[in-house]
Write a protein that holds these residues in place. Structure first.
Motif, PDB file in Angstrom:
ATOM      1  N   ALA A 206      14.264   5.427  -6.294  1.00 23.69           N
ATOM      2  CA  ALA A 206      13.696   5.280  -4.949  1.00 23.69           C
ATOM      3  C   ALA A 206      14.738   5.069  -3.868  1.00 23.69           C
ATOM      4  O   ALA A 206      14.402   5.111  -2.678  1.00 23.69           O
ATOM      5  CB  ALA A 206      12.715   4.101  -4.933  1.00 23.69           C
ATOM      6  N   LYS A 207      16.001   4.871  -4.240  1.00 22.40           N
ATOM      7  CA  LYS A 207      16.993   4.440  -3.251  1.00 22.40           C
ATOM      8  C   LYS A 207      17.257   5.486  -2.184  1.00 22.40           C
ATOM      9  O   LYS A 207      17.664   5.149  -1.058  1.00 22.40           O
ATOM     10  CB  LYS A 207      18.305   4.084  -3.954  1.00 22.40           C
ATOM     11  N   ASP A 208      17.062   6.766  -2.481  1.00 22.23           N
ATOM     12  CA  ASP A 208      17.322   7.826  -1.499  1.00 22.23           C
ATOM     13  C   ASP A 208      16.115   8.133  -0.622  1.00 22.23           C
ATOM     14  O   ASP A 208      16.184   9.024   0.226  1.00 22.23           O
ATOM     15  CB  ASP A 208      17.759   9.106  -2.214  1.00 22.23           C
ATOM     16  N   HIS A 209      14.991   7.421  -0.821  1.00 23.53           N
ATOM     17  CA  HIS A 209      13.781   7.719  -0.047  1.00 23.53           C
ATOM     18  C   HIS A 209      13.232   6.465   0.626  1.00 23.53           C
ATOM     19  O   HIS A 209      12.037   6.389   0.901  1.00 23.53           O
ATOM     20  CB  HIS A 209      12.705   8.326  -0.969  1.00 23.53           C
ATOM     21  N   LEU A 210      14.100   5.494   0.880  1.00 22.89           N
ATOM     22  CA  LEU A 210      13.623   4.245   1.458  1.00 22.89           C
ATOM     23  C   LEU A 210      13.078   4.436   2.867  1.00 22.89           C
ATOM     24  O   LEU A 210      12.191   3.699   3.306  1.00 22.89           O
ATOM     25  CB  LEU A 210      14.760   3.215   1.476  1.00 22.89           C
ATOM     26  N   ASP A 211      13.580   5.420   3.595  1.00 27.92           N
ATOM     27  CA  ASP A 211      13.129   5.596   4.971  1.00 27.92           C
ATOM     28  C   ASP A 211      11.755   6.256   5.052  1.00 27.92           C
ATOM     29  O   ASP A 211      10.992   5.989   5.981  1.00 27.92           O
ATOM     30  CB  ASP A 211      14.148   6.428   5.760  1.00 27.92           C
ATOM     31  N   VAL A 212      11.412   7.113   4.079  1.00 22.37           N
ATOM     32  CA  VAL A 212      10.132   7.829   4.133  1.00 22.37           C
ATOM     33  C   VAL A 212       9.102   7.266   3.149  1.00 22.37           C
ATOM     34  O   VAL A 212       7.904   7.479   3.335  1.00 22.37           O
ATOM     35  CB  VAL A 212      10.344   9.330   3.851  1.00 22.37           C
ATOM     36  N   ALA A 213       9.559   6.562   2.113  1.00 25.85           N
ATOM     37  CA  ALA A 213       8.634   6.026   1.105  1.00 25.85           C
ATOM     38  C   ALA A 213       9.089   4.641   0.662  1.00 25.85           C
ATOM     39  O   ALA A 213       9.516   4.454  -0.482  1.00 25.85           O
ATOM     40  CB  ALA A 213       8.533   6.977  -0.089  1.00 25.85           C
ATOM     41  N   PRO A 214       9.014   3.648   1.535  1.00 28.91           N
ATOM     42  CA  PRO A 214       9.470   2.310   1.150  1.00 28.91           C
ATOM     43  C   PRO A 214       8.630   1.686   0.032  1.00 28.91           C
ATOM     44  O   PRO A 214       9.110   0.803  -0.682  1.00 28.91           O
ATOM     45  CB  PRO A 214       9.349   1.507   2.454  1.00 28.91           C
ATOM     46  N   HIS A 215       7.378   2.136  -0.106  1.00 34.38           N
ATOM     47  CA  HIS A 215       6.526   1.577  -1.168  1.00 34.38           C
ATOM     48  C   HIS A 215       7.087   1.866  -2.553  1.00 34.38           C
ATOM     49  O   HIS A 215       6.861   1.110  -3.500  1.00 34.38           O
ATOM     50  CB  HIS A 215       5.121   2.177  -1.062  1.00 34.38           C
ATOM     51  N   TRP A 216       7.815   2.963  -2.691  1.00 38.08           N
ATOM     52  CA  TRP A 216       8.378   3.363  -3.985  1.00 38.08           C
ATOM     53  C   TRP A 216       9.319   2.277  -4.518  1.00 38.08           C
ATOM     54  O   TRP A 216       9.333   1.989  -5.720  1.00 38.08           O
ATOM     55  CB  TRP A 216       9.095   4.694  -3.793  1.00 38.08           C
ATOM     56  N   ALA A 217      10.086   1.655  -3.652  1.00 39.28           N
ATOM     57  CA  ALA A 217      11.005   0.595  -4.077  1.00 39.28           C
ATOM     58  C   ALA A 217      10.384  -0.792  -3.971  1.00 39.28           C
ATOM     59  O   ALA A 217      10.827  -1.721  -4.657  1.00 39.28           O
ATOM     60  CB  ALA A 217      12.275   0.647  -3.232  1.00 39.28           C
ATOM     61  N   MET A 218       9.375  -0.940  -3.121  1.00 43.06           N
ATOM     62  CA  MET A 218       8.818  -2.266  -2.877  1.00 43.06           C
ATOM     63  C   MET A 218       8.143  -2.843  -4.120  1.00 43.06           C
ATOM     64  O   MET A 218       8.348  -4.018  -4.458  1.00 43.06           O
ATOM     65  CB  MET A 218       7.806  -2.199  -1.726  1.00 43.06           C
ATOM     66  N   PHE A 219       7.363  -2.045  -4.826  1.00 45.47           N
ATOM     67  CA  PHE A 219       6.592  -2.573  -5.950  1.00 45.47           C
ATOM     68  C   PHE A 219       7.466  -2.950  -7.154  1.00 45.47           C
ATOM     69  O   PHE A 219       7.311  -4.047  -7.700  1.00 45.47           O
ATOM     70  CB  PHE A 219       5.510  -1.577  -6.345  1.00 45.47           C
ATOM     71  N   PRO A 220       8.395  -2.104  -7.606  1.00 41.77           N
ATOM     72  CA  PRO A 220       9.261  -2.574  -8.703  1.00 41.77           C
ATOM     73  C   PRO A 220      10.159  -3.726  -8.290  1.00 41.77           C
ATOM     74  O   PRO A 220      10.439  -4.619  -9.098  1.00 41.77           O
ATOM     75  CB  PRO A 220      10.072  -1.323  -9.067  1.00 41.77           C
ATOM     76  N   GLY A 221      10.620  -3.723  -7.026  1.00 45.68           N
ATOM     77  CA  GLY A 221      11.426  -4.853  -6.568  1.00 45.68           C
ATOM     78  C   GLY A 221      10.638  -6.149  -6.572  1.00 45.68           C
ATOM     79  O   GLY A 221      11.141  -7.201  -6.980  1.00 45.68           O
ATOM     80  N   ALA A 222       9.374  -6.079  -6.142  1.00 45.31           N
ATOM     81  CA  ALA A 222       8.528  -7.273  -6.158  1.00 45.31           C
ATOM     82  C   ALA A 222       8.250  -7.734  -7.586  1.00 45.31           C
ATOM     83  O   ALA A 222       8.203  -8.942  -7.861  1.00 45.31           O
ATOM     84  CB  ALA A 222       7.217  -6.983  -5.430  1.00 45.31           C
ATOM     85  N   ALA A 223       8.074  -6.797  -8.512  1.00 47.25           N
ATOM     86  CA  ALA A 223       7.815  -7.165  -9.908  1.00 47.25           C
ATOM     87  C   ALA A 223       9.012  -7.885 -10.513  1.00 47.25           C
ATOM     88  O   ALA A 223       8.864  -8.909 -11.202  1.00 47.25           O
ATOM     89  CB  ALA A 223       7.473  -5.915 -10.722  1.00 47.25           C
ATOM     90  N   ILE A 224      10.212  -7.370 -10.255  1.00 47.41           N
ATOM     91  CA  ILE A 224      11.421  -8.028 -10.765  1.00 47.41           C
ATOM     92  C   ILE A 224      11.571  -9.403 -10.138  1.00 47.41           C
ATOM     93  O   ILE A 224      11.866 -10.398 -10.819  1.00 47.41           O
ATOM     94  CB  ILE A 224      12.655  -7.156 -10.481  1.00 47.41           C
ATOM     95  N   PHE A 225      11.352  -9.483  -8.827  1.00 52.35           N
ATOM     96  CA  PHE A 225      11.487 -10.757  -8.122  1.00 52.35           C
ATOM     97  C   PHE A 225      10.506 -11.797  -8.660  1.00 52.35           C
ATOM     98  O   PHE A 225      10.895 -12.942  -8.963  1.00 52.35           O
ATOM     99  CB  PHE A 225      11.263 -10.532  -6.625  1.00 52.35           C
ATOM    100  N   LEU A 226       9.241 -11.437  -8.803  1.00 58.93           N
ATOM    101  CA  LEU A 226       8.232 -12.386  -9.271  1.00 58.93           C
ATOM    102  C   LEU A 226       8.488 -12.802 -10.717  1.00 58.93           C
ATOM    103  O   LEU A 226       8.321 -13.977 -11.070  1.00 58.93           O
ATOM    104  CB  LEU A 226       6.835 -11.768  -9.145  1.00 58.93           C
ATOM    105  N   THR A 227       8.914 -11.858 -11.549  1.00 58.35           N
ATOM    106  CA  THR A 227       9.167 -12.182 -12.957  1.00 58.35           C
ATOM    107  C   THR A 227      10.330 -13.157 -13.086  1.00 58.35           C
ATOM    108  O   THR A 227      10.231 -14.176 -13.780  1.00 58.35           O
ATOM    109  CB  THR A 227       9.456 -10.909 -13.752  1.00 58.35           C
ATOM    110  N   VAL A 228      11.435 -12.852 -12.434  1.00 58.26           N
ATOM    111  CA  VAL A 228      12.619 -13.714 -12.528  1.00 58.26           C
ATOM    112  C   VAL A 228      12.343 -15.078 -11.908  1.00 58.26           C
ATOM    113  O   VAL A 228      12.705 -16.128 -12.474  1.00 58.26           O
ATOM    114  CB  VAL A 228      13.818 -13.032 -11.851  1.00 58.26           C
ATOM    115  N   LEU A 229      11.683 -15.109 -10.750  1.00 50.67           N
ATOM    116  CA  LEU A 229      11.382 -16.380 -10.106  1.00 50.67           C
ATOM    117  C   LEU A 229      10.440 -17.226 -10.965  1.00 50.67           C
ATOM    118  O   LEU A 229      10.637 -18.447 -11.108  1.00 50.67           O
ATOM    119  CB  LEU A 229      10.753 -16.126  -8.732  1.00 50.67           C
ATOM    120  N   SER A 230       9.441 -16.591 -11.561  1.00 47.15           N
ATOM    121  CA  SER A 230       8.499 -17.330 -12.407  1.00 47.15           C
ATOM    122  C   SER A 230       9.195 -17.911 -13.628  1.00 47.15           C
ATOM    123  O   SER A 230       8.963 -19.068 -13.998  1.00 47.15           O
ATOM    124  CB  SER A 230       7.355 -16.407 -12.841  1.00 47.15           C
ATOM    125  N   ILE A 231      10.042 -17.122 -14.264  1.00 46.58           N
ATOM    126  CA  ILE A 231      10.745 -17.608 -15.453  1.00 46.58           C
ATOM    127  C   ILE A 231      11.669 -18.767 -15.094  1.00 46.58           C
ATOM    128  O   ILE A 231      11.774 -19.752 -15.838  1.00 46.58           O
ATOM    129  CB  ILE A 231      11.522 -16.458 -16.121  1.00 46.58           C
TER     130      ILE A 231
END
Length: 313
Positions: free
Chosen positions: A271-296
């Motif tokens: 998703a890194k090359d499409h952040l300007d046109v499709a930010p949702h592509w990176a937002m959801f996996p980034g949020a999943a990693i963030f929530l998992t690591v923070l919860s653990i």
């Protein structure tokens, strides 16, 4: 009144009295202390929902992860694609569910490897004296001084193709990533176990076992190691989050799983090359990693407080 006797009323043990606390099992007392850590409880629920989602997700959302639909490229979240689509029209939610299984499995497996190696090295060093302890700690310091990310990238680059040929594409990469991450994360556990063994081996119950003729192996297995497991469990939870971040970093750099095996880090990389046109592509996996690591990490904090008898909760 003459001849009368005074009888003091019987006192029932209250909830916080020593008589009551002595009747509570250690496991129940640990659970009680853990429940009082609100962030740890919230994190447990969040992590449980994430795990449940990746386990039962394919039955709830039965969409193939590699189905290509060029007519649906880079769509924003909608009823037909709740997490949107990528540049090939693939459903991001389906790929997130599949990738979550791999990311969490890598984290757990690498934690097991790191903990086992760390416990063995730390236990041998903690029960030994002189040259054995000095040599093992020299090895531990040597591994701690190595730059982990460049070494991780180098080892995976050198041995990835050989393991692919032996174990297959997905199996070979999985084994290599787990072994390398676990093999580079055991040092804090080894130092922790060694310090625990140094402290516990001089305690009265270990001295009593030694005086009764117990071998070193029996002292370690029956007396010292069970009492040292509290800090090890806490350290193990932290290792899970570290392993998930390491796997995500490898996939983001293009040296993890291949594109047709979508881990959360791999989805971020794509998703890194499409952040300007499709930010949702990176937002959801980034949020999943963030929530998992923070919860653990919060669960680790809660376990640390619950397993520490000196801490009043």
């Amino acid at each position: 009144m003459a001849g009368s006797t005074l009888v003091s009323p019987s006192v029932e043990p209250t909830a916080g009295s020593p008589a009551r606390s002595m009747s509570v099992s250690p496991a129940r007392e640990t659970w009680r202390r853990f429940r009082r850590h609100r962030l740890a409880m919230i994190s447990t629920i969040v992590l449980g929902l994430l795990v449940l989602g990746v386990v039962i997700g394919p039955w709830i959302w039965p969409v193939a992860i590699n189905d290509i639909d060029f007519a649906a490229q880079l769509q924003t979240p909608s009823w037909s694609h709740p997490f949107g689509t990528d540049d090939l029209g693939q459903d991001i939610l389906a790929r997130m569910i599949y990738g979550g299984r791999i990311s969490l499995a890598v984290g757990l497996a690498a934690m097991v490897v790191a903990t086992l190696v760390g416990v063995v090295v730390g236990a041998i060093a903690g029960m030994s004296r002189g040259y054995v302890d000095s040599f093992l700690m020299w090895i531990t310091d040597l591994f701690l001084s190595l730059p982990q990310l460049p070494l991780l990238l180098l080892v995976i680059y050198l041995f990835r193709e050989q393991l692919k040929a032996v174990f297959g594409l997905e199996g070979g990469v999985f084994i290599l990533i787990v072994v390398v991450i676990g093999g580079l994360r055991w040092m804090p556990v080894a130092r922790l176990v060694r310090a625990q063994f140094f402290s516990l081996r001089e305690k009265e119950f270990v001295e009593a076992a030694r005086a009764s003729g117990a071998t070193k192996w029996r002292q370690v297995v029956s007396h010292i190691l069970p009492n040292a497991m509290g800090p090890v469990i806490v350290a193990g939870t932290i290792e899970v989050s570290s392993a998930i971040i390491a796997e995500s970093t490898l996939s983001f750099l293009g040296l993890g799983f291949p594109p047709d095996i979508p881990t959360w880090g791999r989805i971020l990389f794509d998703a890194k090359d499409h952040l300007d046109v499709a930010p949702h592509w990176a937002m959801f996996p980034g949020a999943a990693i963030f929530l998992t690591v923070l919860s653990i990490n919060f669960i680790g904090d809660g376990l640390r407080d619950a397993l520490d008898p000196r801490r009043v909760i």
